[in-house]
Write an enzyme that holds these catalytic residues in place. Structure first.
Site, PDB file in Angstrom:
ATOM      1  N   HIS A  17      84.559  28.622 -14.813  1.00 60.42           N
ATOM      2  CA  HIS A  17      83.263  28.146 -14.302  1.00 60.42           C
ATOM      3  C   HIS A  17      82.296  29.328 -14.135  1.00 60.42           C
ATOM      4  O   HIS A  17      81.136  29.250 -14.522  1.00 60.42           O
ATOM      5  CB  HIS A  17      83.426  27.498 -12.921  1.00 60.42           C
ATOM      6  CG  HIS A  17      84.245  26.245 -12.886  1.00 60.42           C
ATOM      7  ND1 HIS A  17      85.247  26.030 -11.975  1.00 60.42           N
ATOM      8  CD2 HIS A  17      84.207  25.123 -13.639  1.00 60.42           C
ATOM      9  CE1 HIS A  17      85.777  24.843 -12.151  1.00 60.42           C
ATOM     10  NE2 HIS A  17      85.179  24.261 -13.173  1.00 60.42           N
ATOM     11  N   LYS A  41      88.409  11.458  -8.388  1.00 55.03           N
ATOM     12  CA  LYS A  41      89.321  12.577  -8.089  1.00 55.03           C
ATOM     13  C   LYS A  41      89.508  12.688  -6.579  1.00 55.03           C
ATOM     14  O   LYS A  41      88.568  12.494  -5.824  1.00 55.03           O
ATOM     15  CB  LYS A  41      88.730  13.903  -8.609  1.00 55.03           C
ATOM     16  CG  LYS A  41      88.767  14.071 -10.113  1.00 55.03           C
ATOM     17  CD  LYS A  41      88.265  15.465 -10.498  1.00 55.03           C
ATOM     18  CE  LYS A  41      88.147  15.656 -12.000  1.00 55.03           C
ATOM     19  NZ  LYS A  41      87.434  16.910 -12.349  1.00 55.03           N
ATOM     20  N   ARG A  90      85.960  23.318 -23.160  1.00 49.04           N
ATOM     21  CA  ARG A  90      87.150  24.144 -23.340  1.00 49.04           C
ATOM     22  C   ARG A  90      87.848  23.842 -24.657  1.00 49.04           C
ATOM     23  O   ARG A  90      88.238  24.717 -25.381  1.00 49.04           O
ATOM     24  CB  ARG A  90      88.138  23.916 -22.201  1.00 49.04           C
ATOM     25  CG  ARG A  90      87.747  24.611 -20.951  1.00 49.04           C
ATOM     26  CD  ARG A  90      88.454  24.037 -19.769  1.00 49.04           C
ATOM     27  NE  ARG A  90      87.965  22.702 -19.469  1.00 49.04           N
ATOM     28  CZ  ARG A  90      88.182  22.069 -18.347  1.00 49.04           C
ATOM     29  NH1 ARG A  90      88.921  22.631 -17.412  1.00 49.04           N
ATOM     30  NH2 ARG A  90      87.683  20.879 -18.133  1.00 49.04           N
ATOM     31  N   SER A 128      90.615  23.765 -12.727  1.00 48.75           N
ATOM     32  CA  SER A 128      90.919  23.779 -11.293  1.00 48.75           C
ATOM     33  C   SER A 128      92.323  23.231 -11.061  1.00 48.75           C
ATOM     34  O   SER A 128      93.019  23.662 -10.139  1.00 48.75           O
ATOM     35  CB  SER A 128      89.883  22.945 -10.542  1.00 48.75           C
ATOM     36  OG  SER A 128      88.603  23.491 -10.722  1.00 48.75           O
TER      37      SER A 128
END
Ligand code: ADP
Length: 160
Positions: A17, A41, A90, A128
């Protein structure tokens, strides 16, 4: 003034990030990093904890503003005057969902653009979720997250 918005859960912020934040802050006059509520989430850190950790990490980048929002992304971008939403990519697996969201957002707010920035090759593996998994086993987090927040993650692990 060119204003961009970089949204995410940042639960917690990673070096991946931070890499996107640094590079975007050089392209735009002002960059808002926005910690968004994601109802699908279950976060480890509260919105306030997440934004405070980011603030500590980016304190030397003076055109970066850290905030939180529970609004719809494009509505929020419009409200703060951001013409561009930045998304980090990514791998191909990120692309399908982000492509759909970018097109849907374009229908709602046609004047707001989504800009995809490819991850630095050093961080394509990093999320994360990977950080939280490593932290569970007491791994050294120095390769994964900014050093300013390592103690916060360890403290949260000990709380549980
Ligand atoms: P995650 O929980 O998967 O790390 P976030 O919602 O916090 O995801 O991610 C926010 C934004 O940052 C998204 O655009 C995501 O694609 C991007 N991002 C996450 N990790 C990286 C990384 N390692 N490199 C580049 N971009 C990333």
């Amino acid at each position: 003034m060119r204003i961009a918005l970089y949204p995410g859960s940042f639960d917690p912020i990673t070096l991946g990030h931070l890499n996107i934040i640094r590079r975007s802050s050089r392209i735009f006059d002002k960059l808002y990093v926005c910690v968004m509520v994601n109802s699908s989430k279950q976060p480890m850190f509260t919105l306030e904890e997440r934004s405070e950790m980011i603030r500590r990490t980016v304190s030397r980048l003076d055109n970066v503003i850290v905030e939180t929002s529970d609004e719809m992304l494009v509505k929020h971008a419009k409200q703060i005057g951001a013409g561009v939403i930045i998304k980090g990519l990514r791998a191909v697996s990120d692309f399908d969902w982000e492509f759909q969201m970018a097109l849907a957002n374009k229908i709602i707010e046609p004047e707001i653009e989504t800009l995809f920035m490819t991850s630095s090759s050093k961080y394509t593996y990093l999320s994360s979720t990977v950080v939280k998994e490593m932290a569970k086993y007491g791994a050294d987090l120095g390769d994964f997250v900014p050093r300013e927040i390592i103690a916060d993650i360890l403290a949260k692990m000990n709380d549980k």
